[in-house]
Each structure stands twice: as C-alpha cells, then as structure tokens.
Design a protein around this motif. Structure first.
Motif, short mmCIF file in Angstrom:
data_model
loop_
_atom_site.label_atom_id
_atom_site.label_comp_id
_atom_site.label_asym_id
_atom_site.label_seq_id
_atom_site.Cartn_x
_atom_site.Cartn_y
_atom_site.Cartn_z
N THR A 112 10.92 -0.15 -1.15
CA THR A 112 11.67 -0.51 -2.36
C THR A 112 11.74 0.72 -3.28
O THR A 112 11.15 0.73 -4.36
CB THR A 112 11.01 -1.69 -3.10
OG1 THR A 112 9.63 -1.36 -3.40
CG2 THR A 112 11.06 -2.95 -2.26
N PRO A 113 12.46 1.77 -2.87
CA PRO A 113 12.56 2.95 -3.72
C PRO A 113 13.28 2.62 -5.02
O PRO A 113 14.18 1.80 -5.05
CB PRO A 113 13.39 3.93 -2.86
CG PRO A 113 14.20 3.03 -1.97
CD PRO A 113 13.31 1.87 -1.66
N GLY A 114 12.84 3.28 -6.09
CA GLY A 114 13.44 3.02 -7.39
C GLY A 114 14.11 4.24 -7.98
O GLY A 114 13.80 5.38 -7.61
N ASN B 106 0.84 -1.19 0.00
CA ASN B 106 0.00 0.00 0.00
C ASN B 106 0.87 1.24 0.00
O ASN B 106 2.04 1.19 0.37
CB ASN B 106 -0.89 0.05 1.25
CG ASN B 106 -2.16 -0.76 1.12
OD1 ASN B 106 -2.23 -1.69 0.34
ND2 ASN B 106 -3.16 -0.41 1.90
N ARG B 107 0.27 2.38 -0.38
CA ARG B 107 1.01 3.62 -0.25
C ARG B 107 1.16 3.97 1.22
O ARG B 107 0.19 3.97 1.99
CB ARG B 107 0.29 4.75 -0.99
CG ARG B 107 1.10 6.05 -1.01
CD ARG B 107 0.48 7.10 -1.91
NE ARG B 107 -0.90 7.32 -1.64
CZ ARG B 107 -1.85 7.38 -2.59
NH1 ARG B 107 -1.53 7.20 -3.85
NH2 ARG B 107 -3.10 7.59 -2.27
N PHE B 108 2.39 4.29 1.62
CA PHE B 108 2.67 4.67 3.01
C PHE B 108 4.01 5.36 3.03
O PHE B 108 5.00 4.85 2.47
CB PHE B 108 2.71 3.43 3.92
CG PHE B 108 2.76 3.75 5.39
CD1 PHE B 108 1.59 3.96 6.10
CD2 PHE B 108 3.97 3.85 6.06
CE1 PHE B 108 1.63 4.26 7.46
CE2 PHE B 108 4.03 4.14 7.40
CZ PHE B 108 2.85 4.35 8.11
N ASN B 109 4.06 6.54 3.62
CA ASN B 109 5.31 7.26 3.74
C ASN B 109 5.19 8.29 4.85
O ASN B 109 4.16 8.37 5.53
CB ASN B 109 5.71 7.89 2.40
CG ASN B 109 4.62 8.79 1.82
OD1 ASN B 109 4.21 9.76 2.45
ND2 ASN B 109 4.15 8.45 0.62
N ALA C 185 7.29 9.78 -0.87
CA ALA C 185 6.15 10.71 -0.97
C ALA C 185 6.04 11.32 -2.37
O ALA C 185 5.48 12.40 -2.53
CB ALA C 185 6.25 11.81 0.08
N ASN C 186 6.58 10.62 -3.37
CA ASN C 186 6.45 11.04 -4.76
C ASN C 186 6.86 12.49 -4.97
O ASN C 186 6.20 13.27 -5.65
CB ASN C 186 5.00 10.83 -5.23
CG ASN C 186 4.90 10.83 -6.76
OD1 ASN C 186 5.84 10.44 -7.44
ND2 ASN C 186 3.76 11.27 -7.28
N GLY C 187 7.99 12.86 -4.35
CA GLY C 187 8.53 14.20 -4.55
C GLY C 187 7.88 15.29 -3.73
O GLY C 187 8.11 16.48 -3.97
N ALA C 188 7.08 14.93 -2.72
CA ALA C 188 6.34 15.93 -1.94
C ALA C 188 7.03 16.33 -0.64
O ALA C 188 6.40 16.90 0.25
CB ALA C 188 4.93 15.40 -1.62
N LEU C 189 8.32 16.03 -0.51
CA LEU C 189 9.02 16.35 0.73
C LEU C 189 9.46 17.82 0.72
O LEU C 189 10.64 18.15 0.73
CB LEU C 189 10.22 15.42 0.90
CG LEU C 189 9.90 13.93 0.93
CD1 LEU C 189 11.17 13.12 1.01
CD2 LEU C 189 8.98 13.60 2.11
N THR C 190 8.47 18.70 0.71
CA THR C 190 8.72 20.13 0.65
C THR C 190 7.93 20.82 1.76
O THR C 190 7.28 20.18 2.58
CB THR C 190 8.29 20.69 -0.72
OG1 THR C 190 6.90 20.39 -0.93
CG2 THR C 190 9.10 20.07 -1.85
N GLY C 191 7.97 22.15 1.79
CA GLY C 191 7.20 22.91 2.76
C GLY C 191 7.63 22.61 4.19
O GLY C 191 8.83 22.52 4.49
N ALA C 192 6.64 22.47 5.08
CA ALA C 192 6.94 22.20 6.49
C ALA C 192 7.71 20.91 6.64
O ALA C 192 8.58 20.78 7.51
CB ALA C 192 5.64 22.15 7.29
N ALA C 193 7.40 19.93 5.80
CA ALA C 193 8.12 18.66 5.86
C ALA C 193 9.60 18.86 5.56
O ALA C 193 10.47 18.28 6.20
CB ALA C 193 7.52 17.66 4.87
#
Length: 305
Positions: free
Chosen positions: A261-263, A190-193, A220-228
């Motif tokens: 399993t990051p690609g 499942n999606r989980f991050n 997170a499909n490139g969403a590690l921005t902002g507050a994260a």
C-alpha cells in the motif's frame, strides 16, 4: 511459489486480488495514507483539498484497499479518508490501526490495554464515519499487557460488528503463531521490501495460513540506490518503467499474499505506483532482483509502519 520437478522455483501467475479474511476481495496494490501527513506523521503535509483529491483519484483508478492509522496526524489521516470517500463505495476496504499513542512528532507510546484499544477503535469509527472498520490492525503488541487481553479486546469488537477483520503490525513469526493459537488473524503488516526481507519467515506463515501481508516501506523508504539502483535500472529499462515500479512489481511477484500500500500526496506519483500492477517480470528479471543483497535492517520496532 511452488517447486518444479527439475528443482527450480516456479512463479505462479500474478494475482490481481486477494481474499482478505477469506472472503473480502481487495486489489493487491492499495494506497497508504501516511504521506498525507507531515514530517514524523504529525500534522498536515500540504493543502487538505490536495490530499482529498489524491484519495479520490486512488479509488477512481481502482484501488480497493486504503491503509491508514489513528496516529497519523494524529487523527488527521482518518479524517481525510472520510472526507474524501465516505459514504464508502461498495467493494472498498478501509484498514486502520490502533494501539499506539502519539504525544509529539517523535514520541510514540504503545498502549494495548483493552479499555484503551476499545476507546481507540471507537474514535476511529467516528473519524472514519462508518459503523464497521474493514480491517483493524493492532499497531504494536504491548509487552506490558498479556497478548490474550489485547486480542480478546479485538475479538469483542469483532463480535460486536465494529470491525470485520483483525490484523497485527510488526510481529515475529513466534508471536504470529501464538496469536493464531488464540484467535482468528486476517493480516500482518511488517516491513518487507526488495532490500529488507527479514520478515520472510512471517511471510511464509502468512502464505501457509492464507493471511494478507501488507508490507510497509514497500519502496525501501528511499533506499533504492547504489547496487540496488543499478539492478533496478537494468530491469526498468527493459520494461520502460521506474525503479519504484519495479520494486513494487517485485513484491507483487514475490508472493500472492503480499498487498503493498504505497502512499503519496502526488497524483503523478500515485499513477506511477499503480502502474506497477501492469508489469510482468520475466524469470531473468526476478533472478537479478532476488539476488540483491539486503540492506542492514533498521530498528525492527521502528514505529512508522
């Protein structure tokens, strides 16, 4: 994760391996092949030789779990895995998926009819150049076909020795519980991050039943921005690491059943990802990361996992 007598959560030591199917040890940080194909997971992304080289480097670096799917390409990712790694070295587990048919770079069609699942699995066996697939995952449950029939087809393939372990991709906790009442399930994907923890209930079921959980979109499909990004940068600075490495390290600390399993198609990015296994996050690190507010969820049936 266990509870201490003072009521606070105690993190267990980070395990390097997980016993897939109860007896097939794999290193928890594996390699996914979706990024070896083009946009929409359709066609090639770059030079074939470069994809083969990255796959070989992953195994040379100690990866023992390769995650692919028949519809990445379609068919191309499995062919690349075979070209790079067959005959497969002892201890290497190749996981693939079936149950979704591609007709274009944006068209995905679920098909869980038993005869189609068998045909898909046998085609994967040919492309992967193997007699047994270590982990075969149902890419999506087909709402038009009874679950008993879909899992029954995988059970037959398992009894015939064509697959060793059975997994499910993108399921709810209720669906997983029902599947477990019907047959032996070895994994969930499942999606989980760090920013999407909507499948926490499924993760807890996997912990209870000793199932591997292969989180897709682990970065997170490139969403590690902002507050994260701010929180990640703070932790990364203490470890001399990148945001992506910290996000992967968080998964490895979060639960001993999580097997990301990051690609990538880049040797340098591969090395960066695998370096996450060496990071040991402190209690302070984990408190800050655990407290991050998750993003609004994407479509839960997003077919890209």
């Amino acid at each position: 994760m266990t509870e201490r007598t003072d009521g606070r959560a105690k993190r267990e030591p980070v395990a390097e391996t997980f016993p897939l199917g109860g007896g097939l040890p794999v290193r928890r940080l594996g390699f996914g092949t979706a990024q070896l194909t083009g946009p929409g997971y359709w066609g090639p992304r770059g030079e074939r030789a470069d994809a083969v080289a990255v796959l070989r480097r992953a195994v040379e670096r100690g990866v023992t779990l390769i995650d692919t799917a028949d519809n990445y390409g379609p068919g191309l990712a499995e062919e690349l895995v075979a070209e790079a790694l067959a005959p497969y070295p002892a201890g290497l587990t190749v996981a693939t998926k079936g149950g979704v048919v591609r007709t274009s770079d944006s068209a995905w069609h679920v098909d869980g009819r038993p005869e189609r699942l068998r045909a898909m699995c046998e085609a994967s066996l040919r492309r992967l150049r193997t007699e047994t697939i270590g982990l075969y995952q149902l890419h999506r449950l087909d709402p038009a076909v009874p679950m008993e029939e879909q899992l029954g087809a995988l059970d037959e393939l398992r009894r015939e020795g064509k697959i060793r372990c059975v997994g499910l991709d993108t399921v709810t906790a209720e669906q997983l519980e029902r599947a477990l009442s019907l047959t032996g399930i070895d994994s969930v994907q499942n999606r989980f991050n760090l920013l999407d923890r909507a499948s926490t209930g499924v993760l807890e079921l996997c912990e209870t039943h000793g199932l591997a959980f292969l989180p897709w979109f682990p970065l997170a499909n490139g969403a590690l921005t902002g507050a994260a990004a701010s929180a990640l940068d703070s932790v990364a600075g203490r470890h001399g690491a990148t945001r992506g490495q910290i996000a992967l390290a968080w998964l490895l600390h979060r639960s001993p059943v999580l097997c990301p399993t990051p690609g990538t198609g880049s040797p340098a990015h591969l090395d960066e990802n695998l370096g996450a296994a060496e990071i040991r996050l402190s209690a302070e690190d984990l408190r800050g990361l655990d407290a991050l507010a998750p993003l609004d969820r994407l479509d839960p049936l997003d077919p890209l996992g």
